[in-house]
Design a protein around this motif. Structure first.
Motif, short mmCIF file in Angstrom:
data_model
loop_
_atom_site.label_atom_id
_atom_site.label_comp_id
_atom_site.label_asym_id
_atom_site.label_seq_id
_atom_site.Cartn_x
_atom_site.Cartn_y
_atom_site.Cartn_z
N SER A 92 0.91 -1.23 0.04
CA SER A 92 0.04 -0.04 0.09
C SER A 92 0.95 1.07 -0.03
N LEU A 93 1.81 1.18 -0.78
CA LEU A 93 2.85 2.38 -0.72
C LEU A 93 2.89 2.76 -2.04
N GLN A 96 6.80 9.90 -0.41
CA GLN A 96 6.19 8.55 -0.24
C GLN A 96 5.23 8.54 0.72
N THR A 113 1.47 6.18 2.19
CA THR A 113 0.64 5.20 2.14
C THR A 113 -0.64 5.22 1.86
N TYR A 114 -1.41 4.00 1.15
CA TYR A 114 -2.96 4.30 0.95
C TYR A 114 -3.72 3.20 1.54
#
Length: 123
Positions: A63-64, A71, A73-74
């Motif tokens: 999830s990066l 950078q 996350t999601y």
């Protein structure tokens, strides 16, 4: 038992332990890795799409994601993608096709910006 199968069992057990309301929000998923290009719809009198290069991003692994700013996350639940950390934090998108996302405005309405997977992750 393979590692992949072990993870599937662990995830299934974790989801089963959630209350029904939490399960209804959608299962966790991942976007296809690669570079995502974003654009706004154009007009019949001009270009069909107006590229928005500053809004592009790349999905790296798990999830990066990465943008030129850094950078983050999601989290993807069902078709809803919420960027939870990093430069896109707070951005919400809906998957409208396997490799196509549409932004959700702050008031919850569908926005005009669309992002599609354009190719592999750039170096």
């Amino acid at each position: 038992m393979t590692m992949n199968r072990s993870w599937k069992i662990i995830v299934a057990l974790a989801i089963a332990a959630l209350p029904p309301a939490a399960q209804a929000q959608g299962r966790l998923d991942l976007l296809p890795t690669g570079a995502y290009e974003c654009a706004l719809p154009g007009s019949a009198a001009g270009r069909a799409w107006i590229a928005q290069p500053a809004r592009g991003f790349a999905i790296l692994r798990a999830s990066l994601y990465r943008t030129p700013e850094g950078q983050g996350t999601y989290l993807m639940k069902g078709d809803r993608v919420e960027f939870t950390r990093g430069p896109m934090r707070g951005t919400v998108m809906i998957r409208v096709a396997p490799r196509l996302l549409r932004i959700v405005e702050e008031d919850g309405t569908p926005g005009r910006l669309r992002c599609h997977r354009a190719g592999p992750v750039p170096d």
